[in-house]
Design a protein around this motif. Structure first.
Motif, PDB file in Angstrom:
ATOM      1  N   GLU A 120       0.829  -1.191   0.000  1.00 13.15           N
ATOM      2  CA  GLU A 120       0.000   0.000   0.000  1.00 13.15           C
ATOM      3  C   GLU A 120       0.871   1.251   0.000  1.00 13.15           C
ATOM      4  O   GLU A 120       1.847   1.325   0.736  1.00 13.15           O
ATOM      5  N   GLY A 121       0.539   2.206  -0.861  1.00 16.38           N
ATOM      6  CA  GLY A 121       1.289   3.450  -0.878  1.00 16.38           C
ATOM      7  C   GLY A 121       1.224   4.186  -2.193  1.00 16.38           C
ATOM      8  O   GLY A 121       0.581   3.732  -3.144  1.00 16.38           O
ATOM      9  N   ASN A 122       1.900   5.333  -2.239  1.00 15.02           N
ATOM     10  CA  ASN A 122       1.998   6.154  -3.448  1.00 15.02           C
ATOM     11  C   ASN A 122       3.294   5.833  -4.172  1.00 15.02           C
ATOM     12  O   ASN A 122       4.352   5.717  -3.537  1.00 15.02           O
ATOM     13  N   TYR A 123       3.200   5.725  -5.486  1.00 16.11           N
ATOM     14  CA  TYR A 123       4.343   5.338  -6.301  1.00 16.11           C
ATOM     15  C   TYR A 123       4.363   6.122  -7.600  1.00 16.11           C
ATOM     16  O   TYR A 123       3.312   6.519  -8.112  1.00 16.11           O
ATOM     17  N   VAL A 124       5.567   6.263  -8.166  1.00 14.72           N
ATOM     18  CA  VAL A 124       5.720   6.564  -9.577  1.00 14.72           C
ATOM     19  C   VAL A 124       5.948   5.202 -10.214  1.00 14.72           C
ATOM     20  O   VAL A 124       6.829   4.449  -9.788  1.00 14.72           O
ATOM     21  N   LEU A 125       5.120   4.862 -11.207  1.00 17.24           N
ATOM     22  CA  LEU A 125       5.189   3.542 -11.836  1.00 17.24           C
ATOM     23  C   LEU A 125       5.395   3.666 -13.334  1.00 17.24           C
ATOM     24  O   LEU A 125       4.722   4.459 -14.003  1.00 17.24           O
ATOM     25  N   PHE A 126       6.313   2.875 -13.840  1.00 20.15           N
ATOM     26  CA  PHE A 126       6.586   2.767 -15.269  1.00 20.15           C
ATOM     27  C   PHE A 126       5.896   1.480 -15.721  1.00 20.15           C
ATOM     28  O   PHE A 126       6.217   0.397 -15.201  1.00 20.15           O
ATOM     29  N   LEU A 127       4.956   1.587 -16.656  1.00 25.85           N
ATOM     30  CA  LEU A 127       4.096   0.452 -16.990  1.00 25.85           C
ATOM     31  C   LEU A 127       4.108   0.135 -18.479  1.00 25.85           C
ATOM     32  O   LEU A 127       4.222   1.033 -19.319  1.00 25.85           O
ATOM     33  N   GLN A 128       3.930  -1.150 -18.761  1.00 31.16           N
ATOM     34  CA  GLN A 128       3.822  -1.619 -20.146  1.00 31.16           C
ATOM     35  C   GLN A 128       2.604  -2.534 -20.239  1.00 31.16           C
ATOM     36  O   GLN A 128       2.232  -3.190 -19.259  1.00 31.16           O
ATOM     37  N   PRO A 129       1.961  -2.574 -21.409  1.00 36.05           N
ATOM     38  CA  PRO A 129       0.790  -3.445 -21.556  1.00 36.05           C
ATOM     39  C   PRO A 129       1.189  -4.915 -21.560  1.00 36.05           C
ATOM     40  O   PRO A 129       2.275  -5.278 -21.998  1.00 36.05           O
ATOM     41  N   VAL A 130       0.294  -5.742 -21.032  1.00 38.23           N
ATOM     42  CA  VAL A 130       0.456  -7.193 -21.123  1.00 38.23           C
ATOM     43  C   VAL A 130      -0.285  -7.603 -22.393  1.00 38.23           C
ATOM     44  O   VAL A 130      -1.499  -7.385 -22.508  1.00 38.23           O
ATOM     45  N   LYS A 131       0.449  -8.156 -23.346  1.00 35.50           N
ATOM     46  CA  LYS A 131      -0.104  -8.458 -24.671  1.00 35.50           C
ATOM     47  C   LYS A 131      -1.391  -9.279 -24.587  1.00 35.50           C
ATOM     48  O   LYS A 131      -1.482 -10.231 -23.830  1.00 35.50           O
ATOM     49  N   GLY A 132      -2.363  -8.869 -25.398  1.00 35.63           N
ATOM     50  CA  GLY A 132      -3.617  -9.604 -25.515  1.00 35.63           C
ATOM     51  C   GLY A 132      -4.585  -9.398 -24.373  1.00 35.63           C
ATOM     52  O   GLY A 132      -5.577 -10.109 -24.267  1.00 35.63           O
ATOM     53  N   THR A 133      -4.293  -8.412 -23.475  1.00 33.03           N
ATOM     54  CA  THR A 133      -5.178  -8.175 -22.328  1.00 33.03           C
ATOM     55  C   THR A 133      -5.366  -6.676 -22.122  1.00 33.03           C
ATOM     56  O   THR A 133      -4.732  -5.858 -22.790  1.00 33.03           O
ATOM     57  N   THR A 153      10.950  10.953  -4.967  1.00 29.29           N
ATOM     58  CA  THR A 153      11.063   9.560  -5.409  1.00 29.29           C
ATOM     59  C   THR A 153      12.149   8.835  -4.617  1.00 29.29           C
ATOM     60  O   THR A 153      13.114   9.451  -4.157  1.00 29.29           O
ATOM     61  N   ILE A 154      11.971   7.536  -4.492  1.00 26.82           N
ATOM     62  CA  ILE A 154      12.981   6.692  -3.868  1.00 26.82           C
ATOM     63  C   ILE A 154      13.329   5.595  -4.868  1.00 26.82           C
ATOM     64  O   ILE A 154      12.460   4.824  -5.281  1.00 26.82           O
ATOM     65  N   GLN A 166      15.408  10.548  -5.312  1.00 27.18           N
ATOM     66  CA  GLN A 166      15.279  11.806  -4.568  1.00 27.18           C
ATOM     67  C   GLN A 166      14.886  12.999  -5.440  1.00 27.18           C
ATOM     68  O   GLN A 166      15.320  14.122  -5.205  1.00 27.18           O
ATOM     69  N   LEU A 167      14.048  12.735  -6.451  1.00 21.98           N
ATOM     70  CA  LEU A 167      13.564  13.821  -7.303  1.00 21.98           C
ATOM     71  C   LEU A 167      12.200  14.299  -6.807  1.00 21.98           C
ATOM     72  O   LEU A 167      11.346  13.485  -6.429  1.00 21.98           O
ATOM     73  N   SER A 168      11.992  15.613  -6.829  1.00 24.44           N
ATOM     74  CA  SER A 168      10.641  16.129  -6.604  1.00 24.44           C
ATOM     75  C   SER A 168       9.828  15.779  -7.845  1.00 24.44           C
ATOM     76  O   SER A 168      10.393  15.422  -8.889  1.00 24.44           O
ATOM     77  N   LEU A 169       8.534  15.933  -7.776  1.00 20.85           N
ATOM     78  CA  LEU A 169       7.701  15.615  -8.945  1.00 20.85           C
ATOM     79  C   LEU A 169       8.014  16.547 -10.114  1.00 20.85           C
ATOM     80  O   LEU A 169       8.047  16.104 -11.265  1.00 20.85           O
TER      81      LEU A 169
END
Length: 181
Positions: A120-133, A153-154, A166-169
């Motif tokens: 549980e928490g706040n994150y910066v997330l780098f995401l990619q699609p899962v093929k076919g879904t 960021t951590i 350690q970057l601000s947004l």
């Protein structure tokens, strides 16, 4: 009468109405575990980059695979998007990840390959699609996860990119723009 003739026609010809393509079962999905060689590659490979809240609620789906310490399980979580930094996410953003049950000790190398669901928490997330879904997975596994603490960021030790630590947004947004071709 028409429907009886149509039904008889289907039975005689062996025709069955099936969907053209069915979505794979969540337990059958394979999460791309390919790591990125640089933070710029991480940005490039990610269709979505978001600031999101992950809660601990999710679902688990057994896979057909096992490892020495247990069974591989796919987990799904719905993320609450707070800000979009790259891409256009769907209204409900569902993430799938693979973990091991029972959960290995924190020192186990399996945790790097099969991270399981986010805490549980706040994150910066780098995401990619899962093929076919309609699901997404985290790009580069742990490389694509940057918890936010006091607005910064951590980079996770040993897996995250130091350039994103350690970057601000505002600093993060500038950094991401500098990676754009």
């Amino acid at each position: 009468m028409f429907y009886r003739v149509l039904l008889a026609l289907f039975i005689l010809t062996g025709s069955v109405l099936l969907p053209v393509s069915a979505a794979p079962a969540i337990g059958d999905l394979e999460v791309d575990a390919t790591t990125a060689s640089s933070w710029q590659e991480l940005v490039k490979r990610s269709e979505l980059i978001v600031i999101a809240w992950a809660d601990s609620a999710g679902h688990s789906y057994p896979t057909r695979h096992t490892v020495e310490q247990g069974k591989l399980v796919n987990y799904t979580q719905t993320l609450q998007i707070k800000k979009v930094l790259k891409g256009a996410p769907p209204r409900l953003l569902n993430v799938v990840s693979t973990g091991v049950e029972p959960m290995p000790d924190a020192s186990s190398p399996l945790n790097f390959k099969y991270p399981g669901p986010l805490g549980e928490g706040n994150y910066v997330l780098f995401l990619q699609p899962v093929k076919g879904t309609s699901y997404y997975s985290i790009t580069g596994l742990w490389q694509g996860v940057y918890p936010l603490y006091q607005g910064r960021t951590i980079a996770l030790e040993g897996v995250g990119f130091a350039e994103l630590n350690q970057l601000s947004l505002a600093e993060l947004e500038l950094k991401l723009k500098s990676a754009a071709p």
